[in-house]
Design a protein around this motif. Structure first.
Motif, short mmCIF file in Angstrom:
data_model
loop_
_atom_site.label_atom_id
_atom_site.label_comp_id
_atom_site.label_asym_id
_atom_site.label_seq_id
_atom_site.Cartn_x
_atom_site.Cartn_y
_atom_site.Cartn_z
N UNK A 1 -4.75 32.84 -72.19
CA UNK A 1 -4.48 32.95 -72.80
C UNK A 1 -2.60 33.15 -72.37
N UNK A 2 -2.03 32.44 -72.69
CA UNK A 2 -0.51 31.72 -72.15
C UNK A 2 0.40 32.85 -72.26
N UNK A 3 0.35 34.18 -73.35
CA UNK A 3 1.19 35.25 -73.55
C UNK A 3 0.57 36.22 -74.38
N UNK A 4 1.53 37.37 -74.22
CA UNK A 4 1.05 38.41 -75.41
C UNK A 4 1.58 38.47 -76.85
N UNK A 5 1.35 37.87 -77.90
CA UNK A 5 1.83 37.85 -79.59
C UNK A 5 2.35 38.11 -79.40
N UNK A 6 2.53 39.80 -79.38
CA UNK A 6 2.92 40.87 -79.62
C UNK A 6 2.40 41.55 -81.23
N UNK A 7 3.38 41.85 -82.20
CA UNK A 7 2.68 42.49 -83.26
C UNK A 7 2.27 41.47 -84.60
N UNK A 8 0.99 41.39 -84.53
CA UNK A 8 0.31 40.42 -85.13
C UNK A 8 1.19 40.94 -87.22
N UNK B 1 0.26 34.00 -83.87
CA UNK B 1 0.25 33.89 -82.18
C UNK B 1 -1.15 34.77 -82.40
N UNK B 2 -0.81 35.45 -82.49
CA UNK B 2 -1.68 36.67 -82.81
C UNK B 2 -3.44 36.29 -83.21
N UNK B 3 -3.45 35.39 -83.99
CA UNK B 3 -4.73 34.66 -84.02
C UNK B 3 -5.18 33.53 -83.39
N UNK B 4 -4.17 32.69 -82.48
CA UNK B 4 -4.00 32.00 -81.17
C UNK B 4 -4.60 32.98 -80.24
N UNK B 5 -3.77 33.86 -79.73
CA UNK B 5 -4.37 35.00 -78.50
C UNK B 5 -5.43 35.09 -79.10
N UNK B 6 -6.01 35.78 -79.98
CA UNK B 6 -7.22 36.53 -79.76
C UNK B 6 -8.45 35.25 -80.08
N UNK C 1 -8.62 48.58 -79.10
CA UNK C 1 -7.87 48.43 -78.32
C UNK C 1 -6.14 48.20 -78.29
N UNK C 2 -6.36 47.38 -79.71
CA UNK C 2 -5.04 46.19 -79.50
C UNK C 2 -4.72 46.56 -80.93
N UNK C 3 -3.85 47.54 -81.83
CA UNK C 3 -3.28 47.65 -83.55
C UNK C 3 -2.76 46.41 -83.49
N UNK C 4 -2.02 46.31 -82.63
CA UNK C 4 -1.01 45.04 -82.98
C UNK C 4 -1.13 44.15 -83.70
N UNK C 5 -2.83 43.64 -82.39
CA UNK C 5 -3.00 42.56 -83.11
C UNK C 5 -4.40 42.68 -83.73
N UNK C 6 -4.47 43.81 -84.74
CA UNK C 6 -6.22 43.58 -85.47
C UNK C 6 -5.89 43.05 -86.74
N UNK D 1 -7.64 51.54 -89.45
CA UNK D 1 -7.12 52.67 -87.84
C UNK D 1 -7.78 52.70 -87.42
N UNK D 2 -7.21 53.31 -86.04
CA UNK D 2 -7.23 52.84 -84.79
C UNK D 2 -9.01 53.99 -84.65
N UNK D 3 -9.43 54.84 -85.44
CA UNK D 3 -9.98 56.03 -85.42
C UNK D 3 -11.44 54.93 -86.10
N UNK D 4 -11.34 54.42 -86.77
CA UNK D 4 -12.70 53.69 -87.60
C UNK D 4 -12.98 51.70 -86.61
N UNK D 5 -11.60 51.74 -86.08
CA UNK D 5 -11.96 50.42 -86.14
C UNK D 5 -13.28 50.35 -84.53
#
Length: 757
Positions: free
Chosen positions: A164-171, A177-182, A241-246, A251-255
């Motif tokens: 895990x090199x870096x946080x890709x930010x928003x999916x 980048x988000x899929x690669x990170x996850x 815990x990461x809505x931006x990478x979901x 929503x956060x509640x249902x996740x």
């Protein structure tokens, strides 16, 4: 005669012994002597070797042969008199199954008081088997092995921290980048779990006795490793815990709700599998206390409660955020929670059915958790469909060209990718379920003798044909979109009386190629699929040949139309979008088929013309168009001045990027063309691309009018001049005289405008 009958009787008696349906005896006994009285029939075992057969034949006497033959014939006659039970109908079989299931459920209710006592018996047997010191050793060494396994897992995760090199930010901004990170995070977790498990196994085998490992291994696998694997899968998909990478639309509640309950579900399934294994190891069968029934029921009820509680969140998650979703996608999303509840109920009923009828091979698979695997993949199927739609949306190649045609082709391409993904996902789910029940689909399909093998072959052929059809359509649609948007023609562009720009040759031929390829694939794979079901397709092929002959002899006009169309396409006589004249019928080629073409007149009517009726075709839209414009100016206008104005207009339009690409030659003057009784006729011309001439003509008319006005040039108009003697006295004319003059002028004008004047 006696010498011939004796060996024959011996052989018949031996054959009767080998094929009889009498119960086998355990051993061969000595044959009695053939002394006085009726000979007793010898005892013949079923599993005779060739040497034993030879010895038996040598020892049999005539009386013994007769007794053995009579005994076997009597047994065969009695078996023939036994009438087989009539085969029950489906309703009767369903009724028997329902009675067996109800009896099983009543048995589970009656044994509720035994749950505590039988479980206590299992614990007591466990304590007696291992003893106090053995149990202490088991727990102590198991904890030590767990600690070593956890340490090895942490070390593996630390070593792979560079994954895990870096946080890709928003999916939404960077899905790749988000899929690669996850995915890298998920791989680290799974690698850690694998290291944890194998280190634990390695240490446990050296610290524990085999009898202790039989208890420790299920405990670690079902109650520790399996729930942690479920948590890793849930973190990859839901990212609580990461809505931006979901990766899903939740929503956060249902996740977080689904993440917590998924871990709880894996724990409950693991506990069920562990307790079944534990009780069997300690001599308490699950049928004695029916604990498995209550635990399995609690799992299915838990799944139904999760689906019902989170139905709104599951619906939004299944719907996704694709703006191009269809009504089918929306319906899947709406009914998914109820589908999950139905799957849970149906799988529960299937398990209870096999438990009730005691189908031992199936019960072994159920004991290994095959029904949980089935339920998992059935519940995952709609989620996989949503994942496919999301991946296609973000990974599909970019749109080709611009405009309505390009957008329509882009959406069609997306749907083709989705349909191909759905078929592949369905095949994958079926293979996983078959593997869970230890069903070799290749072997079943290869046998092809029963209904199951035939159906599997049918489905495999249909799936291959469907995928091939979609791939052909996908390729042709992309090529067609590229060809249709290459000219960059706006769909709102006015065609006018003279037609618009035609498409390319491929844009004309590809729709026919797509239709022909789809028809060929459908026919070929339909025949193969019907053949896989055991149907004889020879009559179908013969009927197709007869139909072809009937078309050849009885529909010669149709054949002529088709052949004529083929040669017109080979000659590239017309293309879709071109303006043509077919025997006095003009219009834009709007659609072509294998036997006819449709022409759309610029006023709206559509003409359908079979190819066989086309004697001559004139194409007005091929390569270039020359447009000639006429302007009438007064006789005293300077032609050179008009020529300079036309040249200026042509230069300005060639410099304008909006109009320059439509010109092949600029607008220029051709000088004085003719004279009439009104003025001079000056003509100008330009060469343009087909379909662009009407837009350019309108712009040229506007510019000529403006330039003439700016330079004091008027357009010539018809005038009637009346010479009246004594016009200087006009102010002294009476009203009656003025009316008479006006009437005479009007009469003269009407005479000049009358036909033939």
């Amino acid at each position: 005669m006696r010498q011939f009958m004796k060996p024959l009787l011996k052989v018949l008696a031996l054959l009767a012994a080998l094929i009889s349906i009498s119960a086998p005896l355990s051993a061969q006994v000595p044959l009695p002597s053939s002394g006085g009285g009726a000979a007793a029939a010898p005892t013949v075992p079923d599993d005779l070797t060739p040497d034993q057969v030879d010895g038996l034949v040598a020892r049999l006497s005539d009386d013994q042969v007769r007794a053995l033959l009579l005994e076997r014939l009597d047994a065969v006659a009695q078996a023939a008199q036994v009438q087989p039970e009539p085969r029950k109908g489906p309703i009767a079989r369903v009724g028997d199954a329902a009675k067996a299931m109800i009896a099983s459920w009543l048995d589970a209710v009656r044994k509720v008081p035994l749950l505590v006592s039988k479980q206590a018996e299992a614990l007591s047997n466990f304590s007696a088997k291992l003893g106090g010191s053995g149990i202490a050793t088991l727990f102590g060494y198991t904890l030590l092995a767990l600690a070593i396994g956890f340490a090895a897992e942490k070390l593996a995760v630390y070593v792979t921290r560079s994954w895990i090199k870096a946080d890709p930010g928003s999916a939404a901004d960077n899905l790749r980048g988000a899929v690669s990170f996850l995915f890298r995070r998920f791989c680290r977790e799974v690698l850690g779990l694998v290291v944890f498990y194998y280190v634990l196994v390695f240490v446990g085998r050296r610290l524990l006795e085999p009898e202790q490992i039989a208890y420790a291994a299920p405990f670690v696998l079902y109650l520790i490793w399996l729930p942690r694997l479920g948590a890793a899968i849930s973190r990859f998909i839901l990212a609580p815990n990461r809505a931006d990478l979901r990766l899903v639309n939740a929503s956060d509640h249902w996740a977080r709700f689904l993440h917590r309950n998924q871990i709880g579900l894996f724990l409950l399934i693991g506990f069920t599998l562990f307790i079944v294994t534990f009780n069997n190891l300690n001599g308490v069968a699950m049928g004695e206390m029916r604990l498995g029934f209550w635990l399995n029921t609690s799992i299915h009820v838990y799944i139904a409660l999760i689906a019902w509680t989170a139905r709104s969140g599951l619906t939004e998650m299944m719907r996704g955020d694709d703006p191009d979703r269809t009504r089918f996608d929306d319906k899947i999303a709406t009914y998914y929670p109820y589908f999950a509840i139905a799957v849970s109920a149906v799988v529960w009923l299937i398990v209870e059915y096999f438990v009730a009828i005691q189908e031992i091979p199936v019960l072994r698979n159920i004991g290994a958790g095959a029904h949980y695997t089935t339920m998992f993949w059935l519940l995952m199927a709609p989620a996989i469909d949503t994942l496919i739609r999301g991946l296609v949306r973000h990974l599909q190649p970019p749109i080709i060209g611009t405009g309505a045609i390009a957008e329509q082709a882009y959406r069609a391409t997306k749907r083709s990718y989705i349909r191909i993904g759905r078929v592949l996902a369905g095949i994958f789910v079926i293979l996983m379920i078959a593997n869970a029940w230890q069903i070799d689909l290749r072997q079943v399909a290869g046998a092809g003798t029963d209904l199951g093998g035939a159906v599997i072959q049918f489905l495999m052929i249909a799936a291959v044909g469907y995928i091939l059809n979609e791939m052909v359509s996908l390729w042709i649609n992309r090529q067609l979109a590229r060809e249709q948007t290459a000219a960059n023609q706006s769909p709102d562009e006015e065609a006018g009386e003279g037609g618009g720009a035609g498409g390319s040759r491929l844009a004309t031929v590809l729709p026919l190629l797509r239709m022909t390829a789809q028809a060929a694939i459908a026919v070929i794979f339909a025949l193969l699929a019907l053949g896989a079901l055991g149907l004889d397709i020879t009559p179908l092929l013969a009927g197709a040949g007869i139909l072809g002959l009937a078309i050849g002899f009885g529909a010669q006009k149709l054949v002529a139309d088709i052949v004529g169309g083929v040669f017109f396409l080979i000659d590239d006589a017309f293309r879709v979008g071109e303006y043509v004249d077919v025997g006095g019928t003009t219009g834009t080629v709007e659609k072509i088929s294998i036997r006819s073409m449709q022409l759309r007149h610029h006023r709206g009517p559509v003409h359908t013309i079979p190819y066989g009726e086309i004697a001559k075709l004139t194409n007005f839209s091929r390569d270039w168009v020359i447009m000639k414009l006429k302007f009438t100016v007064p006789f005293d206008t300077d032609p050179n001045k008009v020529k300079k104005i036309f040249k200026k207009i042509g230069a300005e339009m060639m410099a304008d990027p909006t109009h320059a690409e439509g010109f092949l030659q600029p607008f220029k003057s051709q000088g004085v063309f003719d004279f009439d009784d009104v003025g001079m006729i000056i003509r100008g011309k330009f060469m343009a691309k087909p379909g662009k001439q009407f837009t350019l003509r309108k712009e040229i008319f506007n510019k000529v009018k403006a330039e003439f006005k700016a330079n004091g040039i008027d357009f010539a108009r018809r005038e009637v001049r009346v010479a009246i003697p004594g016009l200087d006295e006009a102010e002294h004319m009476t009203p009656e005289q003025k009316s008479a003059v006006a009437a005479a002028a009007a009469s003269q004008t009407a005479n000049e405008q009358a036909p033939g004047s």
